[in-house]
Design a protein around this motif. Structure first.
Motif, PDB file in Angstrom:
ATOM      1  N   LEU A 150       0.809  -1.206   0.000  1.00  0.00           N
ATOM      2  CA  LEU A 150       0.000   0.000   0.000  1.00  0.00           C
ATOM      3  C   LEU A 150       0.846   1.261   0.000  1.00  0.00           C
ATOM      4  CD1 LEU A 150      -2.466  -1.208   2.742  1.00  0.00           C
ATOM      5  CD2 LEU A 150      -2.689  -1.445   0.296  1.00  0.00           C
ATOM      6  N   ALA A 151       2.130   1.115  -0.251  1.00  0.00           N
ATOM      7  CA  ALA A 151       3.025   2.268  -0.257  1.00  0.00           C
ATOM      8  C   ALA A 151       2.435   3.378  -1.112  1.00  0.00           C
ATOM      9  CB  ALA A 151       4.381   1.849  -0.786  1.00  0.00           C
ATOM     10  N   GLN A 152       2.564   4.561  -0.607  1.00  0.00           N
ATOM     11  CA  GLN A 152       2.050   5.764  -1.289  1.00  0.00           C
ATOM     12  C   GLN A 152       1.990   5.555  -2.784  1.00  0.00           C
ATOM     13  OE1 GLN A 152       1.069   8.373   0.453  1.00  0.00           O
ATOM     14  NE2 GLN A 152       1.817   7.622   2.420  1.00  0.00           N
ATOM     15  N   ARG A 153       0.798   5.579  -3.308  1.00  0.00           N
ATOM     16  CA  ARG A 153       0.628   5.185  -4.702  1.00  0.00           C
ATOM     17  C   ARG A 153       1.413   6.041  -5.684  1.00  0.00           C
ATOM     18  NH1 ARG A 153      -5.661   4.488  -5.176  1.00  0.00           N
ATOM     19  NH2 ARG A 153      -5.550   5.778  -3.333  1.00  0.00           N
ATOM     20  N   ASN A 154       1.438   7.348  -5.426  1.00  0.00           N
ATOM     21  CA  ASN A 154       2.114   8.214  -6.407  1.00  0.00           C
ATOM     22  C   ASN A 154       3.622   7.973  -6.480  1.00  0.00           C
ATOM     23  OD1 ASN A 154       2.109   9.113  -3.834  1.00  0.00           O
ATOM     24  ND2 ASN A 154       1.334  11.163  -4.274  1.00  0.00           N
ATOM     25  N   GLU A 155       4.194   7.474  -5.371  1.00  0.00           N
ATOM     26  CA  GLU A 155       5.632   7.224  -5.388  1.00  0.00           C
ATOM     27  C   GLU A 155       5.955   5.841  -5.944  1.00  0.00           C
ATOM     28  OE1 GLU A 155       7.150   7.696  -1.450  1.00  0.00           O
ATOM     29  OE2 GLU A 155       6.179   9.647  -1.237  1.00  0.00           O
ATOM     30  N   GLN A 156       4.929   5.074  -6.202  1.00  0.00           N
ATOM     31  CA  GLN A 156       5.170   3.688  -6.580  1.00  0.00           C
ATOM     32  C   GLN A 156       4.796   3.409  -8.023  1.00  0.00           C
ATOM     33  OE1 GLN A 156       6.284   0.814  -4.770  1.00  0.00           O
ATOM     34  NE2 GLN A 156       7.225   2.369  -3.473  1.00  0.00           N
ATOM     35  N   SER A 157       5.060   2.206  -8.395  1.00  0.00           N
ATOM     36  CA  SER A 157       4.798   1.805  -9.772  1.00  0.00           C
ATOM     37  C   SER A 157       3.305   1.706 -10.054  1.00  0.00           C
ATOM     38  CB  SER A 157       5.436   0.456 -10.015  1.00  0.00           C
ATOM     39  OG  SER A 157       4.790  -0.481  -9.186  1.00  0.00           O
ATOM     40  N   GLU A 158       2.998   1.574 -11.302  1.00  0.00           N
ATOM     41  CA  GLU A 158       1.628   1.361 -11.722  1.00  0.00           C
ATOM     42  C   GLU A 158       1.050   0.090 -11.114  1.00  0.00           C
ATOM     43  OE1 GLU A 158       0.341   1.252 -16.025  1.00  0.00           O
ATOM     44  OE2 GLU A 158       2.047   2.633 -16.057  1.00  0.00           O
ATOM     45  N   ALA A 159       1.894  -0.920 -11.020  1.00  0.00           N
ATOM     46  CA  ALA A 159       1.439  -2.210 -10.499  1.00  0.00           C
ATOM     47  C   ALA A 159       0.895  -2.047  -9.091  1.00  0.00           C
ATOM     48  CB  ALA A 159       2.584  -3.208 -10.510  1.00  0.00           C
ATOM     49  N   SER A 160       1.636  -1.300  -8.273  1.00  0.00           N
ATOM     50  CA  SER A 160       1.224  -1.076  -6.907  1.00  0.00           C
ATOM     51  C   SER A 160      -0.134  -0.380  -6.870  1.00  0.00           C
ATOM     52  CB  SER A 160       2.283  -0.235  -6.188  1.00  0.00           C
ATOM     53  OG  SER A 160       1.715   0.401  -5.085  1.00  0.00           O
ATOM     54  N   ALA A 161      -0.308   0.625  -7.715  1.00  0.00           N
ATOM     55  CA  ALA A 161      -1.564   1.362  -7.765  1.00  0.00           C
ATOM     56  C   ALA A 161      -2.721   0.429  -8.095  1.00  0.00           C
ATOM     57  CB  ALA A 161      -1.468   2.481  -8.798  1.00  0.00           C
ATOM     58  N   ARG A 162      -2.472  -0.502  -9.026  1.00  0.00           N
ATOM     59  CA  ARG A 162      -3.557  -1.412  -9.410  1.00  0.00           C
ATOM     60  C   ARG A 162      -3.936  -2.346  -8.271  1.00  0.00           C
ATOM     61  NH1 ARG A 162      -0.833  -1.957 -14.337  1.00  0.00           N
ATOM     62  NH2 ARG A 162      -0.041  -3.945 -13.600  1.00  0.00           N
ATOM     63  N   VAL A 163      -2.926  -2.828  -7.524  1.00  0.00           N
ATOM     64  CA  VAL A 163      -3.227  -3.725  -6.396  1.00  0.00           C
ATOM     65  C   VAL A 163      -4.027  -2.981  -5.334  1.00  0.00           C
ATOM     66  CG1 VAL A 163      -2.260  -5.146  -4.569  1.00  0.00           C
ATOM     67  CG2 VAL A 163      -1.167  -5.111  -6.797  1.00  0.00           C
ATOM     68  N   VAL A 164      -3.575  -1.767  -5.004  1.00  0.00           N
ATOM     69  CA  VAL A 164      -4.290  -0.981  -3.998  1.00  0.00           C
ATOM     70  C   VAL A 164      -5.722  -0.731  -4.441  1.00  0.00           C
ATOM     71  CG1 VAL A 164      -4.390   1.216  -2.767  1.00  0.00           C
ATOM     72  CG2 VAL A 164      -2.192   0.097  -3.132  1.00  0.00           C
ATOM     73  N   ASN A 165      -5.892  -0.357  -5.706  1.00  0.00           N
ATOM     74  CA  ASN A 165      -7.243  -0.095  -6.197  1.00  0.00           C
ATOM     75  C   ASN A 165      -8.122  -1.334  -6.122  1.00  0.00           C
ATOM     76  OD1 ASN A 165      -7.246   2.637  -6.737  1.00  0.00           O
ATOM     77  ND2 ASN A 165      -6.119   2.342  -8.654  1.00  0.00           N
ATOM     78  N   THR A 166      -7.547  -2.484  -6.425  1.00  0.00           N
ATOM     79  CA  THR A 166      -8.326  -3.719  -6.339  1.00  0.00           C
ATOM     80  C   THR A 166      -8.771  -3.969  -4.908  1.00  0.00           C
ATOM     81  OG1 THR A 166      -6.946  -4.617  -8.095  1.00  0.00           O
ATOM     82  CG2 THR A 166      -8.357  -6.165  -6.940  1.00  0.00           C
ATOM     83  N   ILE A 167      -7.848  -3.750  -3.960  1.00  0.00           N
ATOM     84  CA  ILE A 167      -8.210  -3.949  -2.555  1.00  0.00           C
ATOM     85  C   ILE A 167      -9.302  -2.959  -2.150  1.00  0.00           C
ATOM     86  CG2 ILE A 167      -7.401  -3.773  -0.171  1.00  0.00           C
ATOM     87  CD1 ILE A 167      -4.753  -4.876  -1.017  1.00  0.00           C
ATOM     88  N   LEU A 168      -9.145  -1.697  -2.536  1.00  0.00           N
ATOM     89  CA  LEU A 168     -10.150  -0.695  -2.184  1.00  0.00           C
ATOM     90  C   LEU A 168     -11.508  -1.043  -2.774  1.00  0.00           C
ATOM     91  CD1 LEU A 168      -8.067   2.613  -2.517  1.00  0.00           C
ATOM     92  CD2 LEU A 168      -8.657   1.332  -0.447  1.00  0.00           C
ATOM     93  N   THR A 169     -11.490  -1.518  -4.011  1.00  0.00           N
ATOM     94  CA  THR A 169     -12.748  -1.916  -4.646  1.00  0.00           C
ATOM     95  C   THR A 169     -13.395  -3.066  -3.890  1.00  0.00           C
ATOM     96  OG1 THR A 169     -11.788  -1.310  -6.769  1.00  0.00           O
ATOM     97  CG2 THR A 169     -13.794  -2.619  -6.834  1.00  0.00           C
ATOM     98  N   GLU A 170     -12.587  -4.054  -3.526  1.00  0.00           N
ATOM     99  CA  GLU A 170     -13.122  -5.201  -2.776  1.00  0.00           C
ATOM    100  C   GLU A 170     -13.675  -4.739  -1.427  1.00  0.00           C
ATOM    101  OE1 GLU A 170     -13.683  -8.294  -3.438  1.00  0.00           O
ATOM    102  OE2 GLU A 170     -12.707  -8.498  -5.384  1.00  0.00           O
ATOM    103  N   LEU A 171     -12.943  -3.854  -0.759  1.00  0.00           N
ATOM    104  CA  LEU A 171     -13.392  -3.372   0.555  1.00  0.00           C
ATOM    105  C   LEU A 171     -14.704  -2.613   0.428  1.00  0.00           C
ATOM    106  CD1 LEU A 171     -10.086  -2.088   2.235  1.00  0.00           C
ATOM    107  CD2 LEU A 171     -11.283  -4.244   2.594  1.00  0.00           C
ATOM    108  N   ASP A 172     -14.784  -1.728  -0.574  1.00  0.00           N
ATOM    109  CA  ASP A 172     -16.003  -0.935  -0.744  1.00  0.00           C
ATOM    110  C   ASP A 172     -17.158  -1.803  -1.204  1.00  0.00           C
ATOM    111  OD1 ASP A 172     -14.562   1.214   0.038  1.00  0.00           O
ATOM    112  OD2 ASP A 172     -14.193   1.979  -1.985  1.00  0.00           O
ATOM    113  N   GLY A 173     -16.839  -2.888  -1.899  1.00  0.00           N
ATOM    114  CA  GLY A 173     -17.873  -3.771  -2.403  1.00  0.00           C
ATOM    115  C   GLY A 173     -18.377  -4.743  -1.347  1.00  0.00           C
TER     116      GLY A 173
END
Ligand code: ATP
Length: 267
Positions: free
Chosen positions: A121-144
């Motif tokens: 979950l490292a700060q998305r802007n400082e990380q790779s695209e891959a990291s952003a996608r994983v975080v987004n998937t987790i957030l989507t699952e949590l919100d869902g």
């Protein structure tokens, strides 16, 4: 372990956890009680609990607590390590995240434990695209998780400063619990918990109180476990069957405590 990512019921209990009374109490109220008696919480109009984020120095009991929470509430337990999810091929990480939530849904009540979550979950802007996608998937699952009934989330990290803000918002990992290094008397309680299966000379747990450099200064719970094992080896080498004080003394001399740079963890 082999069961990484799969549901199991751990055999860790509160008795295995030394000290950490406040964190335990909070976890009882946030997770164990709601699983055991959901009606009582619903009747008071309480929504399902937010996720819990355990943070603090390594080896001080975060994983142990998460397992005990699941076992004490007789819930299934799914453990996922941040770096393992992350080191997958493109697209694999997101699929792995979705699979974890799918498994959880089919084995409620279930505690999902995200260990080393900073890697993920490292700060998305400082990380790779891959990291952003994983975080987004987790957030989507949590919100869902609208029918979040029966799914409880615990995350753990050594690096609170690395956690993505979006993860800490309400309904996600909103509840922060600090799992700090043990004080001398807490080390004794931890050593007693560790010695509970070999209680011949439980009095020796008092050694953990020693706060000098040949004692247990800056020892984590994991260090105390290593100390106990080294003491047992010393005992065997000396052809004895039961631990003595000298075993602890000699073992401690060879060990380097793992709790350093504590400023980083100061609340
Ligand atoms: P990390 O951040 O490195 O993952 P952690 O905080 O999750 O560490 P644990 O894996 O729970 O630490 O602790 C490692 C081992 O140390 C435990 O399996 C247990 O044997 C011992 N230990 C740590 N803290 C405690 C404690 N409070 N009571 C009893 N044993 C402990």
């Amino acid at each position: 372990s082999k069961r990484e990512g799969f549901a199991t019921v751990p055999d860790t209990t509160w008795e295995d956890v030394g000290a950490l009374d406040d964190v335990r109490e909070e976890l009882e109220l946030m997770i164990v009680e709601p699983i055991k008696d959901p009606e009582r919480f619903r009747n008071l109009g309480l929504p399902p609990s937010d996720g819990v984020l355990l943070w603090g120095p390594p080896g001080c009991g975060k994983t142990l607590l998460a397992k005990a929470v699941a076992a004490e509430s007789k819930a299934n337990f799914i453990s996922v390590k941040g770096p393992e999810l992350f080191n997958k091929y493109v697209g694999e990480s997101e699929r792995a995240v979705r699979q974890v939530f799918m498994r959880a849904r089919s084995s409620v009540p279930c505690v999902i434990f995200f260990d080393e979550v900073d890697a993920l979950l490292a700060q998305r802007n400082e990380q790779s695209e891959a990291s952003a996608r994983v975080v987004n998937t987790i957030l989507t699952e949590l919100d869902g998780l609208s029918d979040r009934d029966g799914i409880y989330l615990i995350a753990a990290t050594n690096r609170l400063d690395m956690i993505d803000e979006a993860m800490l918002r309400a309904g996600r990992f909103a509840r922060l619990l600090y799992v700090g290094p043990p004080k001398p008397e807490e080390r004794v309680k931890i050593m007693r918990a560790l010695m509970k299966k070999t209680p011949h000379n439980l009095q020796l747990a008092e050694f953990a109180r020693r706060d000098d450099k040949d004692g247990c200064k800056n020892f984590s719970g994991a260090d105390l476990r290593a100390l106990l094992h080294n003491a047992a080896r010393h005992c065997l080498r000396n052809q004895r069957r039961e631990l003595e004080l000298v075993d602890f003394e000699e073992a401690a001399k060879t060990m380097v405590p793992s709790i350093r740079d504590l400023q980083r963890y100061e609340e």
